[in-house]
Design an enzyme around this catalytic site. Structure first.
Site, PDB file in Angstrom:
ATOM      1  CB  SER A 259       9.492  79.831  -8.095  1.00 29.55           C
ATOM      2  OG  SER A 259      10.173  80.316  -6.956  1.00 29.55           O
TER       3      SER A 259
ATOM      4  CE  LYS B 268       8.185  80.246  -3.886  1.00 31.39           C
ATOM      5  NZ  LYS B 268       9.464  80.772  -4.408  1.00 31.39           N
TER       6      LYS B 268
ATOM      7  CB  SER C  93      11.667  83.095  -6.941  1.00 26.21           C
ATOM      8  OG  SER C  93      11.854  82.130  -7.925  1.00 26.21           O
TER       9      SER C  93
HETATM   10  N1  GLN Z   1      14.050  81.010 -12.072  1.00 23.06           N
HETATM   11  C1  GLN Z   1      15.131  80.676 -11.213  1.00 23.06           C
HETATM   12  C2  GLN Z   1      15.221  79.174 -11.066  1.00 23.06           C
HETATM   13  O1  GLN Z   1      14.446  78.533 -11.662  1.00 23.06           O
HETATM   14  C3  GLN Z   1      14.968  81.324  -9.887  1.00 23.06           C
HETATM   15  C4  GLN Z   1      13.979  80.642  -9.034  1.00 23.06           C
HETATM   16  C5  GLN Z   1      13.994  81.185  -7.643  1.00 23.06           C
HETATM   17  O2  GLN Z   1      14.441  82.285  -7.386  1.00 23.06           O
HETATM   18  N2  GLN Z   1      13.522  80.349  -6.729  1.00 23.06           N
HETATM   19  O3  GLN Z   1      16.030  78.649 -10.390  1.00 23.06           O
END
Ligand code: GLN
Length: 493
Positions: free
Chosen positions: A156, A81, A180
């Site tokens: 994400s 990532k 994410s």
């Molecule tokens: N969807 C959550 C956020 O927007 C989690 C994102 C993540 O785990 N990086 O913060």
């Protein structure tokens, strides 16, 4: 016919290298060919690290030729990532502000994975600074779901999940702050693990919300995730929050009896908002776990309803502090033509950050500001304790918890972008575990027809559904065993 590795697991790579059927170079080339074919469709990778990957594959081949014992990830093509830094390879965080940023060091997790023989073939697309649930917040465009290109990959870590699902890489690293790794894994039909907070070093993971950030593995099987976790877990003096807890052999712990294993089914996770398609699949998943000898126990996690508000206060507060470093001086982009220092800051951040990142910086700054700190940030910290206590209480009665990973299968691109709150609410089942710092894994649990699509097309698409298993702190070994046995028994059709 050229080599096709699109369904390979880690053990396939090792077997073919050990038997000399193929070389690491051929495997790497197969992965690069798949990337060339699939990446234009689903946009999983921001940067393809072809030259470096081939050079490393050649080094693995020299090892194999000299008869050296091959390490556990030898020749395995992986995606990383793009919020995880890689020396000499640009690390964008899905943001314009770091579009050309080339880090001077490599994250510990990547270093460990490479030391175990893995070959990084590319940097995976993601929501900007990991803020999002759909990968639509990337400055490099959304990642499309390999099972339906009109739908999101989840986020994400959407690029990590889609790269594995579409056969570009055998496994990947993502990051999970509030879901994410788990949510995109469920949307793309792969396995994704958020380890216990502190289990895997965060050194080199670009900070979003430091008290919640985790690096986690993504794979095509639970075993692959266990192999990857074994490689990256363990104390790192470079990350003060990494825990000095011994790392078990996650792979050898996969087999074993589940008789008498108690699984908590939290009432709050099967309430309003859960789509019928996901509910059906996850309930079938619970039955399958029952057949393995597990006992289902209804439990309650009473503070679940506050998790989303709590998370979005704490995460944005931490983000507003962490993202202060992108000032046009120390890292990345600097806006041209500013007449003063403050104008340069404003222009740089105004042009460099996307809308969601700005929204969160503003929200986070607000909840930390003098007049509101007690009302929002401090209160959210207290609620976080209550949520963690819900889990500790539950784990006095049960060994693990089973729930949906997400309330719906992958939604359509653009479906939730106009309404940030709706997007935040889609994280409802992953946020509580994140706030508690416990490990969670999403495992494929069959297929659901796309919600609301009935009759609209001649062929109703089936989309992957994930079941989420949550465990006690540092209990990854048992969680992986549970997930592995579920998978081996055929999961849910
Ligand atoms: N969807 C959550 C956020 O927007 C989690 C994102 C993540 O785990 N990086 O913060």
């Amino acid at each position: 016919m050229s080599l096709d590795i699109s369904n390979w697991k880690i053990e396939d790579v090792l077997r073919s290298l050990r038997s000399r059927e193929t070389t690491a170079t051929e495997i790497c080339q197969a992965s690069l060919a798949r990337i060339a074919a699939e990446n234009p469709k689903n946009n999983s990778l921001i940067t393809v690290t072809q030259e470096r990957a081939l050079a490393r594959a050649a080094a693995i081949d020299r090892m194999a030729a000299s008869g050296e014992r091959l390490p556990p990830l030898a020749g395995v093509p992986v995606a990383v990532k793009d919020v995880i830094v890689t020396e000499g390879t640009r690390t964008t965080c899905g943001s314009r502000i770091l579009e050309n940023y080339v880090p001077p060091y490599t994250a510990t997790a990547v270093e460990r994975m490479e030391a175990a023989g893995a070959i990084v073939v590319g940097k995976a697309n993601c929501d900007e600074f990991a803020m999002g649930s759909s990968n639509e917040n990337s400055a490099f465009g959304p990642v499309r779901n390999p099972y339906d290109l009109e739908r999101v990959s989840g986020g994400s870590s959407g690029g990590s999940a889609a790269a594995v699902a579409s056969g570009m890489a055998v496994a990947a690293l993502g990051s999970d702050t509030g879901g994410s790794v788990r949510q995109p894994a469920s949307f793309c039909g792969v396995v994704g693990l958020m380890p216990t907070y502190g289990r895997v070093s965060r050194y080199g993971l670009v900070a979003y919300a430091s008290s919640l950030d985790h690096i986690g593995p993504v794979g095509r099987s639970v075993k692959d995730v266990a192999v990857l976790l074994s490689a990256i877990a363990g104390h790192d003096p470079l990350d003060s929050t990494s825990a000095a807890v011994p790392v078990p052999n996650y792979v050898s712990e996969l087999d074993g009896n589940l008789k008498g294993f108690k699984i908590g089914v939290p009432r709050e996770y099967f309430a309003e908002g859960l789509s019928s398609g996901v509910r059906t699949q996850v309930e079938a998943g619970l039955q399958a776990l029952g057949k393995l000898g597990c006992e289902m126990v209804e439990i309650t996690l009473p503070h679940t309803e506050y998790a989303t508000a709590c998370y979005y206060i704490i995460a944005t507060a931490e983000a507003s502090a962490n993202l202060a470093r992108y000032d046009g001086v120390r890292y990345g982009y600097r806006a041209p033509g500013a007449a003063s220092l403050s104008e340069m800051y404003q222009k740089t951040r105004g042009q460099g950050f996307g809308a969601e990142v700005k929204r969160r910086i503003i929200l986070g700054t607000y909840v930390l500001s003098a007049g509101y700190y007690d009302a929002y940030y401090l209160k959210a910290q207290k609620v976080r304790h209550l949520i963690a206590a819900d889990f500790s209480n539950a784990f006095e009665k049960v060994d693990a918890i089973a729930a949906p990973t997400a309330p719906t299968p992958a939604f359509r691109i653009g479906e939730k972008t106009a309404n940030p709150l709706e997007m935040y609410l889609s994280d409802v089942y992953t946020l509580p575990g994140s706030l508690a710092g416990i490990p969670g894994i999403s495992v494929p649990c069959g297929w659901s027809s796309a919600e609301g699509d009935g009759g609209s097309s001649s062929e109703i698409k089936k989309l992957p559904v994930g079941i989420q298993l949550l465990g006690k702190h540092f209990d990854e070994a048992r969680l992986l065993r549970l997930a592995h046995q579920f998978e081996m028994a055929g999961g849910v059709a």
